[in-house]
Design a protein around this motif. Structure first.
Motif, mmCIF file in Angstrom:
data_model
loop_
_atom_site.group_PDB
_atom_site.id
_atom_site.type_symbol
_atom_site.label_atom_id
_atom_site.label_comp_id
_atom_site.label_asym_id
_atom_site.label_seq_id
_atom_site.Cartn_x
_atom_site.Cartn_y
_atom_site.Cartn_z
ATOM 1 N N LYS A 14 10.974 -25.727 -50.829
ATOM 2 C CA LYS A 14 10.365 -24.129 -50.681
ATOM 3 C C LYS A 14 9.911 -24.099 -51.960
ATOM 4 C CE LYS A 14 11.406 -20.756 -47.870
ATOM 5 N NZ LYS A 14 12.089 -20.020 -47.772
ATOM 6 N N PHE A 15 8.572 -23.930 -51.941
ATOM 7 C CA PHE A 15 8.212 -23.765 -53.361
ATOM 8 C C PHE A 15 7.665 -22.285 -53.337
ATOM 9 C CE2 PHE A 15 9.195 -28.047 -53.717
ATOM 10 C CZ PHE A 15 9.622 -27.839 -55.367
ATOM 11 N N LEU A 16 7.613 -21.559 -54.728
ATOM 12 C CA LEU A 16 6.513 -20.533 -54.480
ATOM 13 C C LEU A 16 5.491 -20.364 -56.485
ATOM 14 C CD1 LEU A 16 5.618 -17.577 -53.720
ATOM 15 C CD2 LEU A 16 7.479 -16.795 -55.860
ATOM 16 N N VAL A 17 4.057 -20.848 -55.671
ATOM 17 C CA VAL A 17 3.643 -20.914 -57.147
ATOM 18 C C VAL A 17 3.370 -19.702 -58.292
ATOM 19 C CG1 VAL A 17 1.745 -21.621 -57.882
ATOM 20 C CG2 VAL A 17 2.975 -23.119 -56.187
ATOM 21 N N ASP A 18 3.141 -19.283 -59.347
ATOM 22 C CA ASP A 18 3.315 -18.165 -59.555
ATOM 23 C C ASP A 18 1.251 -18.065 -60.175
ATOM 24 O OD1 ASP A 18 2.336 -19.364 -62.491
ATOM 25 O OD2 ASP A 18 3.583 -18.551 -63.700
ATOM 26 N N PRO A 19 1.378 -16.646 -60.341
ATOM 27 C CA PRO A 19 -0.173 -16.606 -60.205
ATOM 28 C C PRO A 19 -0.640 -17.208 -61.955
ATOM 29 C CG PRO A 19 0.717 -14.235 -61.391
ATOM 30 C CD PRO A 19 2.468 -14.988 -60.715
ATOM 31 N N GLN A 20 0.358 -17.925 -62.872
ATOM 32 C CA GLN A 20 -0.592 -18.955 -63.549
ATOM 33 C C GLN A 20 -0.917 -19.812 -63.255
ATOM 34 O OE1 GLN A 20 1.443 -18.868 -67.727
ATOM 35 N NE2 GLN A 20 1.690 -16.181 -67.610
ATOM 36 N N LEU A 25 -2.073 -25.952 -56.038
ATOM 37 C CA LEU A 25 -1.142 -26.345 -56.420
ATOM 38 C C LEU A 25 -0.287 -25.946 -55.259
ATOM 39 C CD1 LEU A 25 0.328 -27.699 -58.214
ATOM 40 C CD2 LEU A 25 1.518 -25.849 -59.248
ATOM 41 N N ALA A 26 -0.054 -25.149 -54.469
ATOM 42 C CA ALA A 26 0.521 -24.740 -53.061
ATOM 43 C C ALA A 26 0.154 -25.853 -52.279
ATOM 44 C CB ALA A 26 0.291 -23.344 -53.119
ATOM 45 N N ARG A 27 -0.889 -26.254 -51.842
ATOM 46 C CA ARG A 27 -1.917 -26.448 -51.036
ATOM 47 C C ARG A 27 -1.208 -28.101 -51.220
ATOM 48 N NH1 ARG A 27 -5.087 -23.103 -51.991
ATOM 49 N NH2 ARG A 27 -6.904 -24.500 -52.653
ATOM 50 N N TRP A 28 -1.631 -28.634 -53.154
ATOM 51 C CA TRP A 28 -1.309 -29.947 -52.534
ATOM 52 C C TRP A 28 0.049 -29.653 -53.052
ATOM 53 C CZ3 TRP A 28 2.223 -31.936 -56.666
ATOM 54 C CH2 TRP A 28 1.812 -33.238 -57.117
ATOM 55 N N ILE A 29 0.994 -29.269 -52.619
ATOM 56 C CA ILE A 29 2.954 -29.648 -52.904
ATOM 57 C C ILE A 29 2.838 -29.290 -51.309
ATOM 58 C CG2 ILE A 29 4.881 -28.358 -53.005
ATOM 59 C CD1 ILE A 29 3.702 -27.206 -55.650
ATOM 60 N N SER A 30 2.718 -28.566 -50.656
ATOM 61 C CA SER A 30 2.464 -28.646 -49.121
ATOM 62 C C SER A 30 2.253 -30.070 -48.416
ATOM 63 C CB SER A 30 1.813 -27.678 -48.199
ATOM 64 O OG SER A 30 1.872 -26.372 -48.312
ATOM 65 N N ARG A 32 2.932 -33.038 -49.864
ATOM 66 C CA ARG A 32 3.135 -34.220 -49.568
ATOM 67 C C ARG A 32 5.083 -33.205 -49.411
ATOM 68 N NH1 ARG A 32 -0.883 -34.263 -52.955
ATOM 69 N NH2 ARG A 32 -0.869 -35.685 -54.078
ATOM 70 N N ASP A 33 4.607 -32.878 -48.348
ATOM 71 C CA ASP A 33 6.324 -32.857 -47.360
ATOM 72 C C ASP A 33 7.002 -31.450 -47.564
ATOM 73 O OD1 ASP A 33 5.256 -34.236 -45.525
ATOM 74 O OD2 ASP A 33 5.811 -36.142 -46.457
ATOM 75 N N HIS A 34 6.292 -30.512 -48.482
ATOM 76 C CA HIS A 34 6.920 -29.244 -48.748
ATOM 77 C C HIS A 34 6.322 -28.117 -48.006
ATOM 78 C CE1 HIS A 34 9.940 -31.781 -50.732
ATOM 79 N NE2 HIS A 34 9.215 -32.597 -51.243
ATOM 80 N N GLU A 35 7.176 -26.706 -48.013
ATOM 81 C CA GLU A 35 6.819 -25.916 -47.609
ATOM 82 C C GLU A 35 6.496 -25.193 -48.818
ATOM 83 O OE1 GLU A 35 8.147 -21.422 -46.187
ATOM 84 O OE2 GLU A 35 9.470 -23.343 -44.768
ATOM 85 N N ALA A 36 4.969 -24.616 -49.733
ATOM 86 C CA ALA A 36 4.655 -24.308 -50.922
ATOM 87 C C ALA A 36 3.778 -22.775 -50.684
ATOM 88 C CB ALA A 36 4.107 -24.788 -51.598
#
Length: 122
Positions: A14-20, A25-30, A32-36
């Motif tokens: 599980k990832f949290l992407v910061d405001p910077q 990037l969250a969609r890109w990670i998702s 790749r089979d991870h929660e973002a």
């Protein structure tokens, strides 16, 4: 002694992407089979570092950041969260993902093996 707790979602980490960093990037990670989740997705885009840190800790997320303040917080924390520190200059979203692509699988593997602070330089 047990292995360190690893932030895990239903599909992987599980990832949290910061405001910077961009919401894409969250969609890109998702993809790749991870929660973002991006902080925009949880109405935290104007939240301070302490609130973002607490959200990541409470929700067992790996925080992905460009903000060196989070590294300082990590170094001083008695219970640091998992943190991926992206050290790449300003670039387009596409250039960011292209740069990250060859680094991603090794980064995930390091997190799965229990590393809590990973610096990616570009």
């Amino acid at each position: 002694r047990g292995s360190p707790s690893r932030p895990r979602g239903p599909r992987g980490l599980k990832f949290l992407v910061d405001p910077q960093l961009p919401p894409s990037l969250a969609r890109w990670i998702s993809s790749r089979d991870h929660e973002a989740t991006h902080v925009f997705d949880v109405a935290m885009h104007t939240a301070g570092d302490a609130a973002i840190w607490e959200y990541a800790a409470t929700n067992a997320c790996v925080l992905i950041t460009k903000d060196e303040d989070f590294v300082d917080r990590w170094l001083l924390s008695a219970a640091p969260i998992a943190l991926v520190w992206i050290r790449k200059g300003n670039c387009s979203n596409d250039a960011l993902m292209t740069w990250l692509e060859p680094l991603w699988s090794k980064t995930v593997k390091r997190l799965e093996q229990g590393e809590r602070l990973i610096e990616l330089r570009g």
